[in-house]
Design a protein around this motif. Structure first.
Motif, short mmCIF file in Angstrom:
data_model
loop_
_atom_site.label_atom_id
_atom_site.label_comp_id
_atom_site.label_asym_id
_atom_site.label_seq_id
_atom_site.Cartn_x
_atom_site.Cartn_y
_atom_site.Cartn_z
N GLU A 293 0.97 -1.25 -0.06
CA GLU A 293 0.03 0.02 0.16
C GLU A 293 1.03 1.22 -0.04
O GLU A 293 0.51 2.30 -0.80
CB GLU A 293 -0.89 -0.15 1.37
CG GLU A 293 -1.80 1.26 1.18
CD GLU A 293 -2.55 1.17 2.81
OE1 GLU A 293 -2.69 2.36 3.36
OE2 GLU A 293 -2.88 -0.07 3.25
N ALA B 128 2.40 1.64 -3.52
CA ALA B 128 1.44 2.27 -4.51
C ALA B 128 0.99 3.74 -4.11
O ALA B 128 1.15 4.57 -5.04
CB ALA B 128 0.19 1.45 -4.14
N GLU B 129 1.24 4.35 -3.02
CA GLU B 129 1.00 5.58 -2.57
C GLU B 129 2.22 6.38 -3.08
O GLU B 129 2.06 7.46 -3.60
CB GLU B 129 0.82 5.55 -1.27
CG GLU B 129 0.75 7.22 -0.80
CD GLU B 129 0.33 7.34 0.83
OE1 GLU B 129 0.73 8.50 1.26
OE2 GLU B 129 -0.30 6.53 1.29
N VAL C 6 4.01 5.53 -5.62
CA VAL C 6 4.03 5.49 -7.00
C VAL C 6 2.88 6.77 -7.62
O VAL C 6 2.91 7.48 -8.35
CB VAL C 6 3.43 4.24 -7.67
CG1 VAL C 6 3.20 4.33 -9.26
CG2 VAL C 6 4.67 3.27 -7.45
N SER C 7 1.86 6.67 -6.89
CA SER C 7 0.64 7.73 -7.44
C SER C 7 1.24 9.00 -7.01
O SER C 7 0.61 9.99 -7.91
CB SER C 7 -0.52 7.38 -6.25
OG SER C 7 -0.31 7.66 -5.03
N HIS C 8 2.07 9.43 -5.98
CA HIS C 8 2.55 10.76 -5.74
C HIS C 8 3.80 11.04 -6.71
O HIS C 8 4.42 12.16 -6.83
CB HIS C 8 2.77 11.12 -4.50
CG HIS C 8 1.68 11.08 -3.73
ND1 HIS C 8 0.91 9.95 -3.32
CD2 HIS C 8 0.52 12.21 -3.45
CE1 HIS C 8 -0.30 10.40 -2.46
NE2 HIS C 8 -0.57 11.62 -2.74
N GLU D 2 6.11 12.08 -9.36
CA GLU D 2 6.12 12.98 -10.83
C GLU D 2 6.60 12.33 -12.01
O GLU D 2 6.07 12.79 -13.11
CB GLU D 2 7.25 14.24 -10.37
CG GLU D 2 6.59 15.18 -9.14
CD GLU D 2 7.56 16.23 -8.93
OE1 GLU D 2 7.22 17.18 -8.08
OE2 GLU D 2 8.55 16.34 -9.65
N CYS E 249 6.47 6.09 -13.90
CA CYS E 249 5.87 5.32 -12.74
C CYS E 249 4.49 5.34 -12.61
O CYS E 249 3.98 4.59 -11.86
CB CYS E 249 6.64 6.11 -11.44
SG CYS E 249 8.20 5.90 -11.16
N SER E 250 3.85 6.06 -13.36
CA SER E 250 2.48 6.17 -13.24
C SER E 250 1.62 5.21 -14.65
O SER E 250 0.46 5.26 -14.50
CB SER E 250 1.79 7.66 -13.44
OG SER E 250 2.34 7.97 -15.02
N HIS E 251 2.92 4.52 -15.14
CA HIS E 251 2.21 3.66 -16.15
C HIS E 251 2.49 2.06 -15.61
O HIS E 251 3.43 1.39 -16.69
CB HIS E 251 2.48 3.83 -17.42
CG HIS E 251 1.94 5.22 -17.87
ND1 HIS E 251 2.43 6.19 -17.79
CD2 HIS E 251 0.84 5.48 -18.76
CE1 HIS E 251 1.68 7.26 -18.10
NE2 HIS E 251 0.67 6.94 -18.90
N GLU F 129 1.25 -0.61 -15.76
CA GLU F 129 0.95 -1.82 -16.87
C GLU F 129 1.79 -2.02 -17.66
O GLU F 129 1.88 -3.23 -18.55
CB GLU F 129 -0.71 -1.52 -17.21
CG GLU F 129 -1.53 -1.39 -16.06
CD GLU F 129 -3.13 -0.94 -16.76
OE1 GLU F 129 -3.26 -0.94 -17.88
OE2 GLU F 129 -3.87 -0.82 -15.76
N LEU G 166 8.38 -0.07 -11.44
CA LEU G 166 7.84 -0.23 -10.03
C LEU G 166 8.36 -1.46 -9.36
O LEU G 166 8.57 -1.33 -7.99
CB LEU G 166 6.43 -0.92 -10.33
CG LEU G 166 5.35 -1.08 -9.21
CD1 LEU G 166 5.17 0.05 -8.13
CD2 LEU G 166 4.18 -1.50 -9.65
#
Length: 460
Positions: free
Chosen positions: A49, A52-53, A55-57, A59, A63-65, A67, A75
């Motif tokens: 968790e 993941a947080e 990564v979500s923050h 810039e 890191c935001s893709h 998949e 990641l």
């Protein structure tokens, strides 16, 4: 599952982060670590968790893709970096993992220390962090002007039944924390008699401040003892003037105060609350310091003796009548040289452009009136009021900037004094004693000469 260890404090400024554990003194200053540290709390969280947080923050677009193949690789690398980062912190006690022994995998990197305001190089990494970024470390908060004792040497001229409003206290604490402030000292008067002491102290803990309590403990009943045990302050600083009940009560002018204070100390010890004993040197207790040192050592308390007392904040120096004369000071220091050793003479007299003290460097003070002032006893020098000024406004204001600018050369008599290395030039002491920042009290000069005589040879 991961969490910050209890009593680990983290602050961020200018691309650096500091971690500190007051119980052990452990400290680490890290560069570019804020993204990994922000999600860590004192509550258990799942490692996936947290990653993941992060990564979500992040810039970084990659890191935001997660998949994509490239994103998945990033990641995976991020997870591994975070795991190694946490391993290093856990090895030094800053972080805990549930149900697992964590070996010492990596050293926690740190940044080099800088010089103190006086030109010394022995400030701790913690102090250096706040110094580099121009942030206050401590907020001293006078919760009340009322007190249960009337100590003969006190720098407060009177004790009105005035308490700092809860809303104002919380406002100041929140602003201090937002400025990355670290430690709050609850004092007074006698802070434990503030009607909402528990509410204010609990709020300070909830927002992540390190807490010190300064008290004479005469109001510390079983309920307060239990509360302080739950609060777990870094320590309670306790005013105790003698091992002799009559001597102590003569200082406090409260019959039975020795019994009240020592009984409360025993209860706090049994409850696991850390305490320190603070004792100024007075005519009334000059012969009792060996016994005080034994009493503190037997109970596992640190004794903090002070050879100086502070003139009253209304410029009345009558309380200094209770300070020991130079001849008596000489005898006490000679007989208790190591006990009173404050590093006198270990550094040469500071150069002309050195700061004379840490006024405006590490601490800010809030009176029960809501007024901010620059130094502990300097109530006559108002910097602003918490009702209409924030901590940041005061800390970065012109009045405090002017005091920060004071240098050794601004005190021409002191700058060339042969006793300068054995005397801390104190603008607040001068102001209280003489009404001027720059004019000292001859009695203080006489004490400095004695300290030079006693501590002028080899250090203890």
């Amino acid at each position: 599952m991961i969490r910050l260890s209890p009593l680990t404090f983290v602050r961020h400024a200018g691309g650096e982060s500091v971690l500190w554990r007051p119980r052990t003194g452990a400290c680490a200053v890290l560069r570019d670590a804020e993204a990994f540290l922000r999600p860590l709390t004192r509550w258990w969280r799942d490692e996936a968790e947290i990653v993941a947080e992060i990564v979500s923050h992040a810039e970084s677009a990659e890191c935001s893709h997660a998949e994509s193949a490239e994103g998945a690789e990033v990641l995976s690398r991020l997870r591994e970096d975070f795991r190694e980062f946490v391993d290093a912190l856990a090895a030094d006690g800053f972080v805990e993992r549930s149900g697992a022994f964590v070996p010492h995998v990596l050293p926690v990197p740190s940044v080099p220390t800088s010089s103190s305001p006086d030109g010394d190089s022995d400030w701790t990494p913690l102090g250096d962090f706040f110094l580099r970024h121009g942030l206050p470390v401590e907020l001293h908060m006078d919760l009340t002007a009322a007190c249960t004792e009337r100590c003969v040497h006190c720098y407060l001229p009177d004790y009105p039944n005035r308490h700092l409003p809860v809303a104002l206290a919380k406002k100041a604490l929140s602003e201090f924390r937002e400025l990355q402030g670290l430690t709050v000292h609850f004092t007074g008067g006698e802070c434990l008699i503030h009607p909402q002491f528990r509410e204010i102290a609990t709020f300070a803990k909830e927002i992540g401040l390190n807490i010190l309590v300064l008290s004479n403990l005469t109001a510390c009943d079983d309920g307060i003892t239990d509360f302080l045990a739950d609060l777990d302050p870094q320590f309670v600083n306790v005013s105790l003037y003698s091992t002799d009940p009559a001597q102590h009560d003569a200082v406090t002018r409260r019959p039975g105060s020795w019994k009240e204070t020592t009984a409360a100390l025993a209860r706090l010890k049994a409850a696991g609350v850390h305490c320190r004993i603070a004792t100024p040197l007075l005519k009334e207790n000059a012969g009792d310091f060996p016994a005080l040192a034994r009493f503190a050592a037997e109970n596992g308390w640190h004794l903090v003796p002070n050879a100086d007392i502070f003139p009253q904040s209304d410029h009345d120096c009558s309380n200094l009548d209770h300070a020991v004369a130079p001849d008596r000071l000489r005898a006490v220091l000679r007989d208790n040289k190591a006990l009173f050793d404050c590093g006198y003479g270990r550094h040469p007299a500071p150069p002309p452009d050195a700061k004379v003290c840490d006024i405006g460097v590490s601490r800010l003070y809030l009176a029960s009136t809501g007024d901010y002032y620059p130094c502990d006893g300097m109530h006559g020098w108002t910097l602003g009021n918490a009702r209409d000024a924030s901590v940041a406004d005061v800390w970065r204001g012109e009045k405090l900037d002017a005091l920060r600018a004071l240098r050794n050369r601004d005190f021409p008599r002191c700058a060339v004094c042969p006793d300068r290395a054995f005397c801390k030039v104190c603008p607040a002491y001068n102001f209280n004693a003489t009404g001027s920042l720059f004019e000292t009290n001859p009695a203080k000069c006489a004490c400095a000469a004695v300290k030079r005589e006693i501590y002028g040879g080899e250090p203890c």
